[in-house]
Motif scaffolding. Structure first.
Motif, PDB file in Angstrom:
ATOM      1  N   PHE A   1       9.474   2.117  -9.048  1.00  0.00           N
ATOM      2  CA  PHE A   1       8.466   3.167  -9.039  1.00  0.00           C
ATOM      3  C   PHE A   1       8.092   3.508  -7.607  1.00  0.00           C
ATOM      4  CE2 PHE A   1       7.951   0.501 -12.774  1.00  0.00           C
ATOM      5  CZ  PHE A   1       8.002   1.435 -13.797  1.00  0.00           C
ATOM      6  N   GLY A   2       7.698   4.732  -7.391  1.00  0.00           N
ATOM      7  CA  GLY A   2       7.205   5.151  -6.092  1.00  0.00           C
ATOM      8  C   GLY A   2       5.789   4.654  -5.873  1.00  0.00           C
ATOM      9  N   LYS A   3       5.352   4.734  -4.630  1.00  0.00           N
ATOM     10  CA  LYS A   3       4.011   4.275  -4.261  1.00  0.00           C
ATOM     11  C   LYS A   3       2.945   4.962  -5.107  1.00  0.00           C
ATOM     12  CE  LYS A   3       0.828   4.470  -0.332  1.00  0.00           C
ATOM     13  NZ  LYS A   3       0.724   4.752   1.103  1.00  0.00           N
ATOM     14  N   GLU A   4       3.045   6.268  -5.267  1.00  0.00           N
ATOM     15  CA  GLU A   4       2.034   7.023  -6.015  1.00  0.00           C
ATOM     16  C   GLU A   4       1.961   6.574  -7.465  1.00  0.00           C
ATOM     17  OE1 GLU A   4       0.943  11.635  -7.139  1.00  0.00           O
ATOM     18  OE2 GLU A   4       2.236  11.230  -5.435  1.00  0.00           O
ATOM     19  N   GLN A   5       3.123   6.325  -8.077  1.00  0.00           N
ATOM     20  CA  GLN A   5       3.145   5.871  -9.465  1.00  0.00           C
ATOM     21  C   GLN A   5       2.476   4.504  -9.606  1.00  0.00           C
ATOM     22  OE1 GLN A   5       7.467   6.329  -9.865  1.00  0.00           O
ATOM     23  NE2 GLN A   5       7.024   7.469 -11.754  1.00  0.00           N
ATOM     24  N   GLU A  27      -7.115  -3.754  -5.938  1.00  0.00           N
ATOM     25  CA  GLU A  27      -5.676  -3.962  -5.745  1.00  0.00           C
ATOM     26  C   GLU A  27      -4.987  -2.654  -5.365  1.00  0.00           C
ATOM     27  OE1 GLU A  27      -4.775  -7.681  -8.776  1.00  0.00           O
ATOM     28  OE2 GLU A  27      -4.844  -5.644  -9.595  1.00  0.00           O
ATOM     29  N   LYS A  28      -5.420  -1.563  -5.976  1.00  0.00           N
ATOM     30  CA  LYS A  28      -4.848  -0.252  -5.659  1.00  0.00           C
ATOM     31  C   LYS A  28      -5.124   0.134  -4.211  1.00  0.00           C
ATOM     32  CE  LYS A  28      -5.013   1.532 -10.361  1.00  0.00           C
ATOM     33  NZ  LYS A  28      -5.550   2.563 -11.254  1.00  0.00           N
ATOM     34  N   ASP A  29      -6.310  -0.219  -3.699  1.00  0.00           N
ATOM     35  CA  ASP A  29      -6.631   0.044  -2.299  1.00  0.00           C
ATOM     36  C   ASP A  29      -5.659  -0.694  -1.375  1.00  0.00           C
ATOM     37  OD1 ASP A  29      -8.753   1.709  -2.939  1.00  0.00           O
ATOM     38  OD2 ASP A  29     -10.274   0.155  -2.650  1.00  0.00           O
ATOM     39  N   VAL A  30      -5.393  -1.960  -1.695  1.00  0.00           N
ATOM     40  CA  VAL A  30      -4.465  -2.757  -0.894  1.00  0.00           C
ATOM     41  C   VAL A  30      -3.059  -2.174  -0.985  1.00  0.00           C
ATOM     42  CG1 VAL A  30      -3.365  -5.022  -0.655  1.00  0.00           C
ATOM     43  CG2 VAL A  30      -5.824  -4.870  -1.073  1.00  0.00           C
ATOM     44  N   LEU A  31      -2.618  -1.856  -2.187  1.00  0.00           N
ATOM     45  CA  LEU A  31      -1.280  -1.302  -2.377  1.00  0.00           C
ATOM     46  C   LEU A  31      -1.116   0.025  -1.645  1.00  0.00           C
ATOM     47  CD1 LEU A  31      -0.804  -2.149  -6.143  1.00  0.00           C
ATOM     48  CD2 LEU A  31       0.477  -3.131  -4.233  1.00  0.00           C
ATOM     49  N   ASN A  32      -2.156   0.821  -1.627  1.00  0.00           N
ATOM     50  CA  ASN A  32      -2.108   2.112  -0.947  1.00  0.00           C
ATOM     51  C   ASN A  32      -1.860   1.930   0.550  1.00  0.00           C
ATOM     52  OD1 ASN A  32      -2.163   4.902  -1.121  1.00  0.00           O
ATOM     53  ND2 ASN A  32      -4.323   5.007  -0.627  1.00  0.00           N
ATOM     54  N   VAL A  33      -2.339   0.826   1.108  1.00  0.00           N
ATOM     55  CA  VAL A  33      -2.160   0.546   2.532  1.00  0.00           C
ATOM     56  C   VAL A  33      -0.783  -0.056   2.815  1.00  0.00           C
ATOM     57  CG1 VAL A  33      -2.976  -0.911   4.434  1.00  0.00           C
ATOM     58  CG2 VAL A  33      -4.616   0.264   2.980  1.00  0.00           C
ATOM     59  N   ILE A  34      -0.324  -0.982   1.973  1.00  0.00           N
ATOM     60  CA  ILE A  34       0.876  -1.741   2.319  1.00  0.00           C
ATOM     61  C   ILE A  34       2.190  -1.130   1.841  1.00  0.00           C
ATOM     62  CG2 ILE A  34      -0.386  -3.905   2.489  1.00  0.00           C
ATOM     63  CD1 ILE A  34       0.747  -4.689  -0.245  1.00  0.00           C
ATOM     64  N   LEU A  35       2.161  -0.329   0.786  1.00  0.00           N
ATOM     65  CA  LEU A  35       3.403   0.262   0.290  1.00  0.00           C
ATOM     66  C   LEU A  35       3.758   1.506   1.091  1.00  0.00           C
ATOM     67  CD1 LEU A  35       2.967  -0.032  -3.588  1.00  0.00           C
ATOM     68  CD2 LEU A  35       4.038  -1.643  -2.006  1.00  0.00           C
ATOM     69  N   GLN A  36       5.051   1.719   1.287  1.00  0.00           N
ATOM     70  CA  GLN A  36       5.531   2.874   2.038  1.00  0.00           C
ATOM     71  C   GLN A  36       5.776   4.046   1.097  1.00  0.00           C
ATOM     72  OE1 GLN A  36       8.862   1.837   4.503  1.00  0.00           O
ATOM     73  NE2 GLN A  36       7.895  -0.046   5.218  1.00  0.00           N
ATOM     74  N   ASP A  37       5.468   5.249   1.576  1.00  0.00           N
ATOM     75  CA  ASP A  37       5.606   6.457   0.760  1.00  0.00           C
ATOM     76  C   ASP A  37       7.043   6.740   0.329  1.00  0.00           C
ATOM     77  OD1 ASP A  37       2.873   7.051   0.866  1.00  0.00           O
ATOM     78  OD2 ASP A  37       3.111   8.198   2.718  1.00  0.00           O
ATOM     79  N   ASP A  38       8.003   6.441   1.180  1.00  0.00           N
ATOM     80  CA  ASP A  38       9.388   6.827   0.926  1.00  0.00           C
ATOM     81  C   ASP A  38      10.238   5.738   0.274  1.00  0.00           C
ATOM     82  OD1 ASP A  38       9.260   5.233   3.172  1.00  0.00           O
ATOM     83  OD2 ASP A  38      10.805   6.327   4.266  1.00  0.00           O
ATOM     84  N   GLN A  50       4.064  -9.051  -5.257  1.00  0.00           N
ATOM     85  CA  GLN A  50       4.424 -10.029  -4.228  1.00  0.00           C
ATOM     86  C   GLN A  50       3.967  -9.546  -2.844  1.00  0.00           C
ATOM     87  OE1 GLN A  50       8.631 -10.719  -3.707  1.00  0.00           O
ATOM     88  NE2 GLN A  50       8.270 -12.751  -2.878  1.00  0.00           N
ATOM     89  N   SER A  51       4.172  -8.283  -2.539  1.00  0.00           N
ATOM     90  CA  SER A  51       3.737  -7.721  -1.257  1.00  0.00           C
ATOM     91  C   SER A  51       2.225  -7.815  -1.116  1.00  0.00           C
ATOM     92  CB  SER A  51       4.175  -6.266  -1.128  1.00  0.00           C
ATOM     93  OG  SER A  51       5.570  -6.173  -1.077  1.00  0.00           O
ATOM     94  N   MET A  52       1.529  -7.524  -2.197  1.00  0.00           N
ATOM     95  CA  MET A  52       0.072  -7.590  -2.184  1.00  0.00           C
ATOM     96  C   MET A  52      -0.390  -9.031  -1.952  1.00  0.00           C
ATOM     97  SD  MET A  52      -2.679  -6.210  -4.992  1.00  0.00           S
ATOM     98  CE  MET A  52      -1.705  -6.884  -6.312  1.00  0.00           C
TER      99      MET A  52
END
Length: 59
Positions: A11-15, A26-37, A47-49
């Motif tokens: 899934f993409g970051k937005e999904q 958790e969504k706040d953290v994911l929004n920072v650490i996941l890359q858009d592309d 795991q990244s979180m």
């Protein structure tokens, strides 16, 4: 529509950030650490979180 998530689905970051699988914090953290592309499995996102949250703070 099925709510079951297979380990192989990516899934993409937005999904991921818009999914109901994570809390608002958790969504706040994911929004920072996941890359858009990039795309991630749910397990990769979790795991990244976990790595980010448990990272040692340096002074």
């Amino acid at each position: 529509m099925s709510t079951k998530v297979s380990n192989g689905n990516r899934f993409g970051k937005e999904q991921i950030v818009n999914s109901s699988l994570f809390t608002a914090k958790e969504k706040d953290v994911l929004n920072v650490i996941l890359q858009d592309d990039k795309s991630y499995t749910i397990e990769e996102a979790k795991q990244s979180m976990g790595l980010f949250i448990n990272k040692e703070v340096l002074n």
